[in-house]
Structure formats: structure tokens, C-alpha cells
Design a protein around this motif. Structure first.
Motif, PDB file in Angstrom:
ATOM      1  N   CYS A 135       0.851  -1.190   0.000  1.00  0.00           N
ATOM      2  CA  CYS A 135       0.000   0.000   0.000  1.00  0.00           C
ATOM      3  C   CYS A 135       0.885   1.237   0.000  1.00  0.00           C
ATOM      4  O   CYS A 135       1.898   1.276   0.694  1.00  0.00           O
ATOM      5  CB  CYS A 135      -0.967  -0.003   1.187  1.00  0.00           C
ATOM      6  N   ASP A 136       0.504   2.239  -0.790  1.00  0.00           N
ATOM      7  CA  ASP A 136       1.391   3.355  -1.064  1.00  0.00           C
ATOM      8  C   ASP A 136       0.727   4.718  -0.906  1.00  0.00           C
ATOM      9  O   ASP A 136       1.125   5.684  -1.551  1.00  0.00           O
ATOM     10  CB  ASP A 136       1.966   3.208  -2.470  1.00  0.00           C
ATOM     11  N   SER A 137      -0.273   4.801  -0.066  1.00  0.00           N
ATOM     12  CA  SER A 137      -0.889   6.077   0.285  1.00  0.00           C
ATOM     13  C   SER A 137      -1.766   5.813   1.501  1.00  0.00           C
ATOM     14  O   SER A 137      -2.102   4.663   1.797  1.00  0.00           O
ATOM     15  CB  SER A 137      -1.742   6.614  -0.859  1.00  0.00           C
ATOM     16  N   PRO A 138      -2.156   6.853   2.231  1.00  0.00           N
ATOM     17  CA  PRO A 138      -3.049   6.629   3.373  1.00  0.00           C
ATOM     18  C   PRO A 138      -4.327   5.905   2.977  1.00  0.00           C
ATOM     19  O   PRO A 138      -4.826   5.062   3.747  1.00  0.00           O
ATOM     20  CB  PRO A 138      -3.346   8.051   3.864  1.00  0.00           C
ATOM     21  N   TYR A 139      -4.861   6.189   1.785  1.00  0.00           N
ATOM     22  CA  TYR A 139      -6.116   5.554   1.367  1.00  0.00           C
ATOM     23  C   TYR A 139      -5.897   4.074   1.059  1.00  0.00           C
ATOM     24  O   TYR A 139      -6.698   3.222   1.443  1.00  0.00           O
ATOM     25  CB  TYR A 139      -6.685   6.290   0.150  1.00  0.00           C
ATOM     26  N   GLU A 140      -4.814   3.755   0.353  1.00  0.00           N
ATOM     27  CA  GLU A 140      -4.508   2.354   0.077  1.00  0.00           C
ATOM     28  C   GLU A 140      -4.244   1.591   1.369  1.00  0.00           C
ATOM     29  O   GLU A 140      -4.640   0.430   1.514  1.00  0.00           O
ATOM     30  CB  GLU A 140      -3.294   2.246  -0.850  1.00  0.00           C
ATOM     31  N   CYS A 141      -3.574   2.227   2.313  1.00  0.00           N
ATOM     32  CA  CYS A 141      -3.251   1.558   3.576  1.00  0.00           C
ATOM     33  C   CYS A 141      -4.506   1.311   4.411  1.00  0.00           C
ATOM     34  O   CYS A 141      -4.634   0.289   5.078  1.00  0.00           O
ATOM     35  CB  CYS A 141      -2.233   2.383   4.365  1.00  0.00           C
ATOM     36  N   ASP A 197       2.135   9.587   7.413  1.00  0.00           N
ATOM     37  CA  ASP A 197       0.706   9.677   7.082  1.00  0.00           C
ATOM     38  C   ASP A 197       0.107   8.295   6.869  1.00  0.00           C
ATOM     39  O   ASP A 197      -1.045   8.039   7.269  1.00  0.00           O
ATOM     40  CB  ASP A 197       0.508  10.530   5.831  1.00  0.00           C
ATOM     41  N   GLU A 198       0.862   7.408   6.236  1.00  0.00           N
ATOM     42  CA  GLU A 198       0.378   6.042   6.017  1.00  0.00           C
ATOM     43  C   GLU A 198       0.223   5.306   7.346  1.00  0.00           C
ATOM     44  O   GLU A 198      -0.778   4.624   7.586  1.00  0.00           O
ATOM     45  CB  GLU A 198       1.347   5.303   5.090  1.00  0.00           C
ATOM     46  N   SER A 230      -2.889   6.521   9.247  1.00  0.00           N
ATOM     47  CA  SER A 230      -4.150   6.005   8.709  1.00  0.00           C
ATOM     48  C   SER A 230      -4.335   4.537   9.095  1.00  0.00           C
ATOM     49  O   SER A 230      -5.455   4.099   9.388  1.00  0.00           O
ATOM     50  CB  SER A 230      -4.193   6.172   7.193  1.00  0.00           C
TER      51      SER A 230
END
Length: 390
Positions: A150-156, A192-193, A196
Motif C-alpha cells: 500500500c502506497d498512500s493513506p487511502y490504500e493503507c 501519514d500512512e 491512517s
């Protein structure tokens, strides 16, 4: 009803008396009273390994961990489960593998013998990190991996939900790389990741365990609110003090670093040896001086080099820095507290997880070895230990 008499380490202190078990609970601890019809020995709570993996491999490297056939993993891990139990471990926490959530379910339903398994399901890591077998095409690597990339807060955040869907009982994150692909440590999940992940995990009532090498990764993890720092090479006093303030537990996994790890590049090998030497000599000393809760975890994977069943080695290594009663607490009551389970103590109302040893581990921590384990009680059921000769 089961009765056990002798010296008892209850998770914090030593007494003499009798432990009485009914169902899956300890119903009484009769201090000073020795029952003639009880099983005799030195009695401790069931031991806990708070960091391991059921990889079911012979060779010990990233490619093997990812490419091993899942049927082989399941069969070998079922064997490892029984070996762990008969060595005195009644709870383990698997922080990333392909089979652990299934092992947890099968153990809970009584279909296989072993410790209870708190499983993370797939761990959470960045694309191209040390947990990603980079010699493979990306699509193939993700398909074969025991991690969600996962490579962004949303993906994580979504990756946490995928782990929950697998049946995760904890979330494992890579805040840094490691030495597993023979190079220097790579960055891992960013602030940030991590935030989240922690927010989403805690929303589901799950703790977060962070693999963290180096000050930046440890600090990012603690500020994000993770519950345990795994490995923690390069711990410093300021970060350790922050961990103390926030109640973050420290799991140094010393046992994995006493196992030789082949690194071909001389410069990288020297870099690794220096980091590991500092960790083995300084990091636990610092953690103890600050007052952190230190729990036992081996990072054993079930390979030929790091076989399950010898997990008591973590306690032996911790005894260089801690008194033997503190080591026993780290292996039982402190580990249970860090994992958030109602075990690790021999007190009325606690889960009936006990180990009956032949010899006193307060005299010598080596007495926690499987050769000294006579009986195990897990969830109120009694099993023969690895040290029984009849």
C-alpha cells in the motif's frame, strides 16, 4: 478439575501452593497448601512468543518465504504448532504469513493442537520494500506475497480492511525495511500512512505492531500510535521515553539476531553486524533503564535455522539484561499485557494456561527449555510436555 502443586511463579512473584483449574479458568490459587493428589513441579503461566511467523520453509530468505507452496506451509506449520505447545508456549502472535489466520481458526475449533494464534493475516508494506521480492515482476510478487502493498493513506486504510477480512487479530506494518534482501535498510511506510493504519486498526479494535529499524521508523511509529515496536534497532532515549509515556511495548527479538544471516556484500555485512551488535548490547539495556514494558518475541519462522520449539532462547538472551523473575514476567504476564489477552498470570479468573517444569527457571533461565517441560495446560486442557520421558 486439575490440581498442580509446587513453587508457583504467578506472573509477578513466587509462592508455594496449589493451583486449581476447572473448565478453562483458574478457579483458585491456594497459597501454602500442597495437595497430595496434584501434579508436582515448578509452575509458571503458559509462555508467549509475541513475534513469530509460520513460513514453513527450509531455506531462510525472502524468496523462499514468498514462493513456498502453501500446502507445504500448512502441513509444516501444523507440526510446528504442536512442537510449540509441547515446548510450553500457549500463545503466539504471527506477524505476517499465508496460513496463520487459518491455523488460528483450526486451533480454536479443536481441529489441530497448538498454542492460540493471534494472527495478523497479511502484513502491510510498501511496494518495492524489503518485504517485496523485487526480482519478480510486480504483479507476480503481489500475488505470491504474504503482504499487502500500500502506497498512500487511502490504500493503507483499505489494506487494513483486507487484513480484517482475512480474520486478522492484529495488524502488522513495516515502518522500515530490514536486512532480508541483503542490502542496507530501505524506508518503509511513512508518517501519514502509519497514522491512517493505526486509526483504521483501532477502529476495528485491533492493535498495531510495527517493524521498525532506526530512529526515524521508531519515532514515526510511536507518533502514529502503534501498540508495539518490533525489533527496534537503534532505539534512543528520547524515543524510548515517548514510548513509556504512551504505553508502547518493546519486543526486541534478540533470538533472531543470534542466528547467522548470509550477506555477500562485505560493506553491507559490516553495516549489518555493527547494527546487530549495538542492538544485542545496548537497546534492551536502554529500554530497561527507561522502564519500558519488554515482551518476548523471537521472529522465528519455522526454518532449519530458526525452528519453532526453541523459542525459549529469547528468554535466555534477555537474562543478560534482566533478573530471572523479570525475564519470566516478560515471557508471561508482560507479554500478555502487551498483546491485550486475559492470560499470562496464575490468578483466579485468568485463563488456565500453565506450564509445569522439572527444574526452577529462577535459578537458571535455561530451565525453560523443552527438555524441562513436563506438562502444559492450555485453556484448561492438559498436554504432555516435550521433557516427559515416559
Amino acid at each position: 478439575m486439575l490440581k498442580f502443586s509446587g513453587k508457583i511463579f504467578d506472573g509477578t512473584r513466587v509462592i508455594e501452593g496449589t493451583v486449581i483449574v476447572e473448565g478453562n479458568q483458574i478457579v483458585e490459587v491456594e497459597e501454602g497448601k500442597m495437595e497430595s493428589d496434584s501434579t508436582k513441579g515448578f509452575i509458571i503461566p503458559g509462555m508467549i512468543d509475541a513475534h513469530l511467523h509460520f513460513f514453513g520453509v527450509h531455506e531462510d530468505n525472502v524468496m523462499s518465504w514468498n514462493l513456498v507452496n502453501e500446502i507445504d506451509v500448512a502441513i509444516r506449520s501444523t507440526r510446528d504448532m504442536e512442537r510449540l505447545l509441547r515446548s510450553g508456549f500457549t500463545t503466539v502472535r504471527d506477524l505476517g504469513s499465508k496460513v496463520a489466520t487459518r491455523l488460528s481458526n483450526l486451533e480454536r475449533s479443536g481441529e489441530i493442537i497448538g498454542p492460540r494464534v493471534i494472527a495478523s493475516g497479511y502484513s502491510l508494506a510498501i511496494t518495492g520494500g524489503d518485504d517485496d521480492p523485487r526480482d519478480l515482476p510486480l504483479e507476480m510478487a503481489q500475488k505470491l506475497s504474504y503482504s499487502f502493498y500500500c502506497d498512500s493513506p487511502y490504500e493503507c486504510r483499505k489494506a487494513v480492511r483486507l487484513a480484517v477480512r482475512q480474520g486478522a487479530g492484529v495488524i502488522k506494518v513495516y515502518a522500515s525495511g530490514a536486512f532480508s534482501q541483503g542490502g542496507k535498510i530501505l524506508p518503509g511506510l511513512g508518517p501519514d500512512e502509519l497514522k491512517s493504519i493505526v486509526e483504521e486498526s483501532h477502529r476495528f479494535g485491533l492493535k498495531v505492531a510495527s517493524h521498525a529499524y532506526g530512529r526515524e521508523a521508531i519515532l514515526n511509529s510511536v507518533e502514529a500510535g502503534v501498540d508495539t515496536i518490533e525489533h527496534g534497532l537503534g532505539l534512543d532515549k528520547d524515543t524510548a521515553s515517548m514510548m513509556l509515556d504512551r504505553g508502547t511495548c518493546y519486543i526486541p527479538t534478540l533470538a533472531t539476531y543470534e542466528i547467522p544471516f548470509h550477506v555477500a556484500n562485505p560493506e553491507v555485512r559490516r553495516y549489518r553486524e555493527e547494527a546487530v551488535t549495538r542492538h544485542m548490547k545496548e537497546d534492551v539495556k536502554l529500554a530497561k533503564s527507561v522502564g519500558l514494558k519488554i515482551a518476548t518475541g523471537t521472529d522465528y519462522v519455522g526454518s532449519d535455522a530458526r525452528p519453532h520449539g526453541k523459542n525459549y532462547r529469547e528468554a535466555v538472551l534477555l537474562s543478560q539484561f534482566m533478573a530471572n523473575d523479570e525475564v519470566l514476567a516478560s515471557t508471561t504476564s508482560v507479554a500478555a499485557e502487551c498483546l491485550g489477552i486475559w492470560a499470562g498470570r496464575i490468578e483466579k479468573g485468568y485463563l488456565a494456561d500453565l506450564v509445569v517444569l522439572r527444574n526452577d527457571p529462577l535459578q537458571n533461565v535455561e530451565n525453560l527449555s523443552p527438555d524441562n517441560v513436563l506438562y502444559i495446560v492450555k485453556d484448561g486442557k492438559m498436554y504432555r510436555g516435550a521433557g516427559r520421558e515416559d
